[in-house]
Scaffold this active site. Structure first.
Site, PDB file in Angstrom:
ATOM      1  N   ASN A 128     -26.761  27.826  -8.943  1.00 51.17           N
ATOM      2  CA  ASN A 128     -27.235  28.080  -7.582  1.00 51.17           C
ATOM      3  C   ASN A 128     -26.736  27.057  -6.563  1.00 51.17           C
ATOM      4  OD1 ASN A 128     -28.949  26.225  -8.902  1.00 51.17           O
ATOM      5  ND2 ASN A 128     -30.602  26.630  -7.465  1.00 51.17           N
ATOM      6  N   PRO A 147     -21.109  23.063 -16.995  1.00 50.27           N
ATOM      7  CA  PRO A 147     -21.581  23.809 -15.826  1.00 50.27           C
ATOM      8  C   PRO A 147     -21.832  25.273 -16.177  1.00 50.27           C
ATOM      9  CG  PRO A 147     -19.539  22.588 -15.379  1.00 50.27           C
ATOM     10  CD  PRO A 147     -19.722  22.630 -16.857  1.00 50.27           C
ATOM     11  N   ASP A 148     -22.580  25.956 -15.330  1.00 50.76           N
ATOM     12  CA  ASP A 148     -22.832  27.371 -15.555  1.00 50.76           C
ATOM     13  C   ASP A 148     -21.535  28.176 -15.445  1.00 50.76           C
ATOM     14  OD1 ASP A 148     -23.662  30.250 -14.443  1.00 50.76           O
ATOM     15  OD2 ASP A 148     -25.350  29.421 -15.564  1.00 50.76           O
ATOM     16  N   GLY A 201     -32.568  24.360 -14.833  1.00 45.32           N
ATOM     17  CA  GLY A 201     -32.515  25.779 -15.150  1.00 45.32           C
ATOM     18  C   GLY A 201     -33.900  26.352 -15.358  1.00 45.32           C
ATOM     19  N   SER A 202     -34.000  27.349 -16.222  1.00 45.09           N
ATOM     20  CA  SER A 202     -35.259  28.064 -16.412  1.00 45.09           C
ATOM     21  C   SER A 202     -36.242  27.264 -17.265  1.00 45.09           C
ATOM     22  CB  SER A 202     -35.001  29.412 -17.089  1.00 45.09           C
ATOM     23  OG  SER A 202     -34.651  29.229 -18.458  1.00 45.09           O
ATOM     24  N   GLU A 232     -35.383  19.866 -14.710  1.00 38.57           N
ATOM     25  CA  GLU A 232     -35.882  20.486 -13.477  1.00 38.57           C
ATOM     26  C   GLU A 232     -35.866  21.984 -13.692  1.00 38.57           C
ATOM     27  OE1 GLU A 232     -34.594  22.115  -9.676  1.00 38.57           O
ATOM     28  OE2 GLU A 232     -34.292  19.999  -9.167  1.00 38.57           O
ATOM     29  N   LEU A 233     -37.070  22.596 -13.663  1.00 44.01           N
ATOM     30  CA  LEU A 233     -37.217  23.966 -14.121  1.00 44.01           C
ATOM     31  C   LEU A 233     -37.688  24.887 -12.993  1.00 44.01           C
ATOM     32  CD1 LEU A 233     -38.807  22.984 -17.556  1.00 44.01           C
ATOM     33  CD2 LEU A 233     -36.381  23.260 -16.975  1.00 44.01           C
ATOM     34  N   CYS A 238     -34.277  26.179  -6.237  1.00 43.21           N
ATOM     35  CA  CYS A 238     -35.445  25.823  -7.042  1.00 43.21           C
ATOM     36  C   CYS A 238     -36.644  25.435  -6.182  1.00 43.21           C
ATOM     37  CB  CYS A 238     -35.095  24.663  -7.984  1.00 43.21           C
ATOM     38  SG  CYS A 238     -33.857  25.077  -9.225  1.00 43.21           S
ATOM     39  N   GLU A 296     -41.645  33.846 -10.882  1.00 39.19           N
ATOM     40  CA  GLU A 296     -40.590  33.419  -9.972  1.00 39.19           C
ATOM     41  C   GLU A 296     -39.600  34.556  -9.745  1.00 39.19           C
ATOM     42  OE1 GLU A 296     -37.766  29.495  -9.452  1.00 39.19           O
ATOM     43  OE2 GLU A 296     -38.041  30.302 -11.479  1.00 39.19           O
TER      44      GLU A 296
END
Length: 539
Positions: free
Chosen positions: A180, A204-205, A254-255, A276-277, A310, A408
């Protein structure tokens, strides 16, 4: 519209500035530019995965895929580089960060172009990323000695016991970053790790590899050794476990579901992690709020990066006394937003990143409407603009049985609620298991700060959407409850990558009987000494 990239720097692509230009104009990258970036992936599997732009679905690159053997090699290289890097002076490390600061600002147009091509976000939101990296690099460079110098501590016996605390680098840090904010999230957690003397292996994603690879290129240009920052590419389910098995620390954004798996795997190895979720972030608009300011802030809090942030807001609680006036202004501002693929500054909101995100947003809104919610603005996909566009959406009348009430959405959707009593609003804001970010709007800053202490979120902004905490690098950022553990930014953001080591030097007296004292006599002397120190007010 093909990009021309003769060399580093400058804008990669133009944009359709003519109002009569096709809004679905195609963007592309020069093959040589793509090859230069993808060459930074450590991958020998021979397989690639195609990468397309969410703006128009056009192909951007084929990303080489790493194998488990490549992960092994990445950590071998990183460990070798880290041993040398740990002997580099703090002054030299800081100087490289300051060079990175200037390089990022110099090449911000190129960075923003690539971010927009990969993520689909509006340019004003893409700018947040080079801005954040420049702030992070400068902050840690300028405060390096404050965070990492050896500190004197109080010894048990004044004058005779000298105690020092050292900060020892962990070794090799594994970073798994999201899509994101593909440039800043790929780099911001790793910069303090490098400053502290660590090496980094990062995954990385897959949806935004090029932005992360450009970041790796800029790190080397600034002066960091290439093997100090090694990039691997591939599915998390395949590379995540090998990374955890070889890292000395893991940083993940991420999630919540994935974060819990990572936390368990790190616990089995007794290594640390910061996570960090997810979030279901609230905003409180109190009865004394400046309505125009709150409405403007609510638009940014909700629709920045199409809600794929986020710390963006998904629940809004507005005081009865101003509810109708506030909603009128908020809806008007939302309906006035411009959407599009143009890589220019006058677009207010860009695209979602994928079909999966579009499907989630669509399902949440349709479920809410089917169960009685009212759409005050938006509420539909916009395939005329791009494959994954969805209008900024405001829902009223959302109830607990609706999917979007507590889950979310991670898209441009907000539910708005009335409140009469502020204690009730605080209680409702704290509902659920998340606790990442919140915002409070009030003309009374002291009152806003007092309410903030009652909100179970890691960051709370008063009279601002999220930028006040996000951009204040000296303050910690992270989540409470199921929104994560650990913090980025500030002292916590760099100390997580160090081992705290205590070194004590004892003079004259030893911690045992001497000068003919018996064990019992020694105990009496120590007891008397403790009483004296307590009366003197010593710690």
């Amino acid at each position: 519209m093909s990009a021309s990239v003769p060399g580093p720097g400058g804008s990669l692509v133009g944009g359709p500035s003519d109002p009569e230009h096709d809004p679905r104009a195609s963007y592309a990258l020069e093959p040589a530019y793509v090859a230069r970036l993808t060459d930074r992936v450590l991958a020998t599997s021979g397989t690639t995965v195609p990468l397309s732009s969410p703006l128009d679905g056009a192909p951007l690159a084929n990303i080489p895929q790493s194998s488990a053997a490549d992960v092994d090699e990445a950590y071998r290289r990183a460990r070798a580089a880290q041993k040398q890097w740990a002997r580099t002076s703090l002054e030299e490390r800081s100087a490289i960060l300051l060079r990175l600061h200037d390089i990022v600002l110099d090449r911000q147009d190129e960075i923003m172009d690539l971010i927009q091509l990969e993520s689909g976000k509006a340019r004003k939101h893409a700018f947040d990323e080079p801005l954040h990296i420049a702030l992070t690099a400068r902050y840690y460079a300028r405060t390096a000695h404050r965070h990492l110098d050896t500190e004197r501590k109080s010894g048990v016996i004044p004058v005779l016991t000298r105690v020092e605390q050292n900060r020892i680098p962990k070794g090799v840090v594994g970073i798994i970053s999201p899509w994101n904010y593909p440039f800043t999230m790929a780099l911001c957690d790793g910069l303090p790790a490098l400053l502290a003397g660590n090496a980094v292996v990062t995954k990385p994603d897959a949806q935004t590899m090029l932005s992360a690879l450009l970041g790796a290129e800029l790190l080397e240009e600034a002066g960091f050794p290439r093997d100090l920052w090694v990039v691997v590419a591939g599915p998390g389910r395949e590379l995540g476990t090998p990374m955890i098995e070889r890292s000395d620390y893991i940083c993940f954004t991420g999630s919540t579901a994935t974060g819990k798996i990572i936390a368990k795997q790190c616990a089995e190895r007794l290594i640390g992690c910061s996570l960090e979720l997810g979030g279901k972030n609230p905003i409180l608009v109190l009865r004394d709020a400046d309505i125009e300011r709150a409405a403007e802030g609510a638009v940014r809090a909700t629709f920045s990066n199409a809600g794929q942030l986020c710390v963006s807001t998904e629940r809004m609680f507005v005081a009865d006394q101003i509810y109708d006036r506030f909603v009128e202004r908020f809806v008007a501002r939302t309906k006035a937003m411009t959407l599009g693929t143009a890589m220019e500054w006058d677009v207010d909101m860009g695209s979602l990143i994928s079909q999966d995100q579009l499907d989630t947003v669509t399902a949440h809104v349709e479920d809410a409407v089917a169960k009685g919610a009212t759409v005050l603005a938006g509420g539909r996909a916009r395939p005329d603009l791009g494959p994954y566009f969805y209008e900024p959406t405001i829902l009223e009348g959302v109830t607990p049985e609706m999917t979007c009430f507590g889950n979310e959405t991670f898209g441009p959707v907000i539910s708005i609620y009335r409140f009469h009593d502020e204690s009730d609003a605080i209680e409702r804001a704290n509902e659920g298991e998340y606790g990442l970010n919140a915002a409070i709007y009030t003309r009374d800053g002291a009152r806003g700060r007092a309410i903030a202490r009652q909100i179970k979120c890691g960051t709370v902004n008063v009279n601002e959407a999220f930028g006040a905490t996000f951009a204040s690098i000296d303050s910690p950022m992270g989540g409470m409850r199921e929104s994560g553990m650990g913090r980025r930014q500030g002292s916590e953001g760099i100390h997580r990558y160090t081992e705290s080591q205590a070194v004590a030097t004892q003079r004259l007296l030893r911690f045992a009987p001497q000068y003919g004292l018996s064990d019992r006599g020694y105990a009496k002397v120590m007891t008397a000494s403790l009483r004296v120190l307590n009366k003197l007010g010593r710690a």
